[in-house]
Design an enzyme around this catalytic site. Structure first.
Site, short mmCIF file in Angstrom:
data_model
loop_
_atom_site.label_atom_id
_atom_site.label_comp_id
_atom_site.label_asym_id
_atom_site.label_seq_id
_atom_site.Cartn_x
_atom_site.Cartn_y
_atom_site.Cartn_z
N ALA A 150 0.84 -1.21 0.00
CA ALA A 150 0.00 0.00 0.00
C ALA A 150 0.86 1.24 0.00
O ALA A 150 0.49 2.29 0.52
CB ALA A 150 -0.93 -0.01 1.21
N THR A 151 2.04 1.13 -0.57
CA THR A 151 2.95 2.26 -0.67
C THR A 151 3.17 2.59 -2.13
O THR A 151 2.95 1.75 -3.01
CB THR A 151 4.29 1.94 0.03
N PRO A 174 5.43 4.04 -5.56
CA PRO A 174 4.45 3.71 -6.60
C PRO A 174 4.02 2.24 -6.49
O PRO A 174 4.85 1.33 -6.59
CB PRO A 174 5.20 3.98 -7.89
N ASP A 232 -9.11 3.91 -6.42
CA ASP A 232 -9.53 4.72 -7.56
C ASP A 232 -10.89 4.26 -8.08
O ASP A 232 -11.73 5.08 -8.46
CB ASP A 232 -8.49 4.63 -8.68
N THR A 233 -11.09 2.95 -8.10
CA THR A 233 -12.38 2.40 -8.52
C THR A 233 -13.50 2.86 -7.58
O THR A 233 -14.59 3.24 -8.02
CB THR A 233 -12.30 0.86 -8.54
N ARG A 252 -13.50 5.57 -5.81
CA ARG A 252 -13.72 6.99 -6.07
C ARG A 252 -14.59 7.19 -7.30
O ARG A 252 -15.47 8.08 -7.33
CB ARG A 252 -12.38 7.70 -6.25
N HIS A 288 -1.78 2.52 -10.69
CA HIS A 288 -2.29 3.45 -9.66
C HIS A 288 -1.47 4.73 -9.81
O HIS A 288 -0.50 4.96 -9.10
CB HIS A 288 -2.12 2.85 -8.26
#
Length: 314
Positions: free
Chosen positions: A122-123, A125, A152-153, A155, A179
């Site tokens: 979860a970091t 890039p 992103d999905t 959002r 991402h």
């Protein structure tokens, strides 16, 4: 996978790591949370603070701190370490070198000490670090995943839900790719219970949908939060909790996460955001979509950007 107490190790207790711990605690997703950070005062402070919060939760959750090398009994290791804050004008790719050096130090030590769980990256890039962790760990690709484009999905679905006045859970729309700046919505597969998004939008608003504007809004959303408060934490914390829950429950639910491809979408040796089915063993299968020509071009462009940056890893 440990079939007794579910154990999640969070490596890095900055904003994201601490918020992820709190999300996991609030949703009762594990029996033990293990926090890791070089800053011993900070990590112990988080342990005590979270333990206070745990007293109000149903059941009992153990919250402890360890070194990352004490990991043989860990089910999911969440990597949230960061190479430092972004400067104005930088993108997620600018975090690569510093973050990659930290990961290059941690992951081999964990493998030498018996880690055989699932890595969740979860970091940033995200996709490049996911690939790096896969290479360094030697684990099957099913056991190394990144949060990828699931936030992103989410959002995108939230943006559509607000205009359409439909619950986001009823909207089947998602992002593919990096991402980062080369991500893109898959409009050809976006619908509300089979009705194309464009048709639903037109009936609701009387206007044609602005596909490009929506895509750009979602792509910039994280940076807008970052510009206002200096970090993003709660959204990605919720993403981490969601992925962990689906792993522990063996939901077989497909989420758009960063996976290492081996021939899917005609691509190999890269990690990128695609729909993948999660079980207690990690990724059970990757869903291959029939993309339209422009979507194939966008996907391949995203792959090329990720691969170019993989070549820059220290």
């Amino acid at each position: 996978m440990n079939t007794r107490a579910r154990k999640v190790m969070i490596i890095g207790t900055g904003n994201v790591g601490a918020s992820a711990a709190y999300a996991l605690l609030n949703q009762n997703i594990a029996e033990e949370l293990i926090l890791v950070d070089l800053n011993r005062d900070r990590v112990e402070g988080h342990v005590q603070d979270l333990a206070d919060a745990a007293a109000y939760m149903p059941g009992m959750m153990h919250i402890t701190s360890r070194d990352a090398t004490d990991c043989a009994d860990v089910d999911i290791a969440v990597i949230t370490v960061s190479g430092g804050p972004l400067k104005p004008g930088q993108t997620r790719l600018d975090e690569l070198q510093n973050t990659a050096r930290i990961v290059k130090n941690i992951v081999p030590q964990m493998m030498e000490n018996g880690f055989n769980g699932i890595f969740l990256i979860a970091t940033n890039p995200c996709d490049i670090i996911t690939w790096q962790v896969w290479k360094l760990s030697g684990l099957p690709r099913s056991q190394v995943i990144g949060t990828g484009v699931w936030l992103d999905t989410t959002r995108l679905r939230r943006a559509l839900a607000q205009t359409l006045d439909i619950g986001a859970q009823s909207i089947d729309a998602f992002i593919l790719g990096e991402h980062g700046d080369t991500q893109f919505p898959v409009w050809s597969h976006s619908s509300v219970y089979g009705s194309p998004i464009a048709d639903v939008w037109k009936r609701r608003t009387g206007q044609p949908i602005d596909f490009d504007g929506l895509a750009e809004s979602v792509r910039k959303h994280g940076f807008e939060i970052y510009a206002r408060k200096g970090c993003t934490e709660y959204g990605i914390a919720g993403t981490i909790a969601e992925i962990c829950r689906n792993i522990f429950t063996g939901s077989h639910r497909a989420l758009a996460i960063s996976c290492v491809l081996d021939g899917e979408y005609g691509v190999s040796d890269v990690a990128i955001g695609v729909p993948a089915v999660l079980t207690q063993s990690g990724v059970q299968q990757i869903i291959e979509l029939q993309l339209e020509a422009d979507e194939v071009a966008k996907f391949n462009h995203s792959v090329s950007v990720i691969k170019e940056n993989i070549s820059r890893l220290p």
